[in-house]
Design a protein around this motif. Structure first.
Motif, PDB file in Angstrom:
ATOM      1  N   THR A   1       0.836  -1.195   0.000  1.00  0.00           N
ATOM      2  CA  THR A   1       0.000   0.000   0.000  1.00  0.00           C
ATOM      3  C   THR A   1       0.872   1.247   0.000  1.00  0.00           C
ATOM      4  OG1 THR A   1      -0.056   0.195   2.404  1.00  0.00           O
ATOM      5  CG2 THR A   1      -1.723  -1.243   1.384  1.00  0.00           C
ATOM      6  N   ASP A   2       0.246   2.402  -0.238  1.00  0.00           N
ATOM      7  CA  ASP A   2       0.960   3.673  -0.198  1.00  0.00           C
ATOM      8  C   ASP A   2       1.514   3.968   1.192  1.00  0.00           C
ATOM      9  OD1 ASP A   2       0.519   4.110  -2.868  1.00  0.00           O
ATOM     10  OD2 ASP A   2      -1.130   5.512  -2.569  1.00  0.00           O
TER      11      ASP A   2
ATOM     12  N   THR B   1       6.055   4.336  -1.349  1.00  0.00           N
ATOM     13  CA  THR B   1       5.575   5.160  -2.454  1.00  0.00           C
ATOM     14  C   THR B   1       6.741   5.561  -3.356  1.00  0.00           C
ATOM     15  OG1 THR B   1       5.778   7.203  -1.172  1.00  0.00           O
ATOM     16  CG2 THR B   1       3.619   6.133  -1.172  1.00  0.00           C
TER      17      THR B   1
ATOM     18  N   GLU C   1       9.550   6.849   0.883  1.00  0.00           N
ATOM     19  CA  GLU C   1       9.246   7.338  -0.452  1.00  0.00           C
ATOM     20  C   GLU C   1      10.520   7.243  -1.281  1.00  0.00           C
ATOM     21  OE1 GLU C   1       7.284  11.406  -1.696  1.00  0.00           O
ATOM     22  OE2 GLU C   1       9.408  11.686  -1.220  1.00  0.00           O
TER      23      GLU C   1
END
Length: 120
Positions: free
Chosen positions: A6-7, A11, A84
């Motif tokens: 998932t984010d 990411t 990220e």
């Protein structure tokens, strides 16, 4: 069976996605994705890298992107949760993927032994 990431777990910024798409257009069709991995970094902690992979294992998490997959094994994901991945190009020959929001590792060791396994 591998699980979808998932984010909240991982990411990629738009520049990172664009560069990955470009790289995947240049590799053999047997490449399944790009594997993000963790390596012991001695006293400085864990370092991260990426490589193309032709296998996705049962203990891997997979982030499906447009034109490619990012693959992370469950051990590495513990270090990367919430990270990220970005891509930076200064236009002067220095281009690299960057891991933002890395968690701080506790107990990194001292600065003289180089092993990270504790100094005496």
């Amino acid at each position: 069976m591998s699980a979808a990431l998932t984010d909240a777990e991982l990411t990629l910024t738009a520049p990172a996605q664009a560069k990955m798409q470009e790289l995947f257009s240049q590799v053999d069709a047997t490449v399944q994705g790009v594997r993000v991995f963790a390596s012991p970094g001695g006293c400085s902690g864990v370092s991260f890298g990426m490589t193309f992979t032709d296998a996705i294992n049962d203990n891997d998490g997979v982030l499906e992107c447009d034109g490619f997959k990012v693959v992370v094994d469950d051990g590495t994901l513990e270090y990367l949760r919430g990270v990220e991945i970005d891509f930076s190009d200064d236009g002067e020959g220095t281009a690299t993927f960057v891991f933002n929001n890395l968690p701080q590792v506790q107990g990194g060791g001292c600065s003289s032994c180089g092993s990270g396994s504790g100094c005496s």
